[in-house]
Design a protein around this motif. Structure first.
Motif, PDB file in Angstrom:
ATOM      1  N   ARG A  48       0.395   8.582  -2.998  1.00 13.49           N
ATOM      2  CA  ARG A  48      -0.604   9.327  -3.768  1.00 13.49           C
ATOM      3  C   ARG A  48      -1.430  10.216  -2.841  1.00 13.49           C
ATOM      4  O   ARG A  48      -1.679  11.394  -3.145  1.00 13.49           O
ATOM      5  CB  ARG A  48      -1.523   8.354  -4.509  1.00 13.49           C
ATOM      6  N   PHE A  70      -9.460   8.428  -1.310  1.00 17.15           N
ATOM      7  CA  PHE A  70      -8.415   7.726  -2.059  1.00 17.15           C
ATOM      8  C   PHE A  70      -7.865   6.491  -1.337  1.00 17.15           C
ATOM      9  O   PHE A  70      -7.223   5.656  -1.966  1.00 17.15           O
ATOM     10  CB  PHE A  70      -7.251   8.681  -2.359  1.00 17.15           C
ATOM     11  N   GLY A  71      -8.131   6.406  -0.053  1.00 21.06           N
ATOM     12  CA  GLY A  71      -7.616   5.261   0.704  1.00 21.06           C
ATOM     13  C   GLY A  71      -8.650   4.196   0.955  1.00 21.06           C
ATOM     14  O   GLY A  71      -8.311   3.008   1.055  1.00 21.06           O
ATOM     15  N   ARG A  85      -0.180   3.883  -2.569  1.00 23.93           N
ATOM     16  CA  ARG A  85      -1.399   4.608  -2.215  1.00 23.93           C
ATOM     17  C   ARG A  85      -1.103   5.686  -1.162  1.00 23.93           C
ATOM     18  O   ARG A  85      -1.653   6.778  -1.210  1.00 23.93           O
ATOM     19  CB  ARG A  85      -2.463   3.635  -1.705  1.00 23.93           C
ATOM     20  N   ASP A 143      -8.432   0.662   2.869  1.00 29.75           N
ATOM     21  CA  ASP A 143      -7.039   0.227   2.899  1.00 29.75           C
ATOM     22  C   ASP A 143      -6.148   1.105   3.783  1.00 29.75           C
ATOM     23  O   ASP A 143      -5.079   0.683   4.204  1.00 29.75           O
ATOM     24  CB  ASP A 143      -6.443   0.220   1.485  1.00 29.75           C
ATOM     25  N   ARG A 157       0.805  -1.224   0.000  1.00 33.48           N
ATOM     26  CA  ARG A 157       0.000   0.000   0.000  1.00 33.48           C
ATOM     27  C   ARG A 157       0.836   1.272   0.000  1.00 33.48           C
ATOM     28  O   ARG A 157       0.306   2.367   0.148  1.00 33.48           O
ATOM     29  CB  ARG A 157      -0.951  -0.015   1.203  1.00 33.48           C
TER      30      ARG A 157
END
Length: 287
Positions: free
Chosen positions: A119, A169-170, A116, A173, A113
């Motif tokens: 990002r 966006f997460g 992510r 997760d 992850r």
């Protein structure tokens, strides 16, 4: 069973219990947080450095026979290793990275992850660019949004925007946890400093007394991991904590570490006879 949260007592008041724990031990593992523990909290995280007395105290502990030292930090592993020398083991990113025995282990879910996290950090930094003094720190496996230098009026905006972006966006997760005027963004996994301390302690011989010193909410899982059989030391006030004792500041951490390196190490090597009078030549917090 973990100790229930209650106001931790000043370390001087816990000396009899600490002595008993060490007299029953065959070795000692001392695990240390970095920011707010070895190093005072500063506005610019890049400027954080351990006090010279704490640097010397850690070095003395690392040289002491029967004692293993570890740093367990929310900072990235490479970052914290550059800031303090001497410990045998380093854990970074709240235990998601662990350097021990000449190798580095990374939590597999955190590794997956990491893109992510990067990002999300990038999006937050862009959206909050207009907020003065707001800093977003990308630590690869986790991210930190610093609000210590953000104005009181802007802080709720920073917190709301951060949570909205992580949710968008997460998804499931990623998760957010709070610290001392920071927001920590990390993988949504049941892992923290306490798990890292348990892994480090598992490498030690049986009957090793485990000491953990930390100052923040993220250190509570480590206090729960070591208490009540070990020694949890909170740096700061008397707010309820899973730690059993406390010192007031990084300046008092040095006194405690010096006590463990001298008097504490001798208790392990030469336990006092049952019922014998016990002198107190040195006190850990200098109170």
């Amino acid at each position: 069973m973990s100790r229930q949260k209650s106001p931790p007592k000043p370390i001087d008041e816990r000396l009899p219990e600490i002595r008993t724990t060490l007299e029953r031990a065959a070795g000692m593992l001392v695990c240390l947080d970095f920011d707010g523990t070895l190093a005072p909290i500063v506005e610019d995280p890049d400027a954080a450095a351990p006090t010279q007395p704490n640097r010397e105290a850690v070095a003395a502990l690392a040289r002491t026979a029967g004692v293993t030292t570890a740093v367990v930090s929310g900072r990235a592993l490479a970052d914290v290793r550059e800031r303090i020398d001497g410990p045998t083991v380093y854990a970074g990113n709240h235990g998601l990275e662990l350097a021990r025995g000449g190798s580095i282990a990374v939590h597999p879910v955190a590794r997956k992850r990491a893109d992510r996290i990067q990002r999300v950090c990038s999006v937050i930094e862009t959206v909050l660019e207009s907020v003065p003094n707001c800093r977003v720190e990308n630590k690869r496996l986790t991210g930190t949004v610093h609000v210590r230098t953000v104005s009181k009026s802007a802080e709720p905006i920073v917190r709301r925007v951060t949570r909205d972006i992580v949710d968008r966006f997460g998804g499931d997760d990623l998760e957010i946890s709070s610290g001392k005027r920071i927001l920590e963004i990390g993988p949504n996994v049941p892992w923290g400093k306490g798990n890292a301390v348990e892994l480090i302690a598992a490498d030690e011989p049986p009957r090793t007394a485990v000491v953990y010193v930390g100052d923040d909410v993220t250190d509570e899982s480590a206090f729960r991991a070591v208490e009540p059989d070990g020694i949890g030391i909170r740096v700061g006030g008397d707010e309820p904590s899973s730690a059993s004792c406390r010192v007031e500041s990084p300046a008092e951490v040095e006194s405690a570490l010096s006590w463990f390196a001298s008097t504490g190490a001798k208790l392990i090597a030469h336990p006092a006879p049952t019922g014998a009078a016990r002198a107190e030549p040195t006190r850990p917090a200098g109170r």
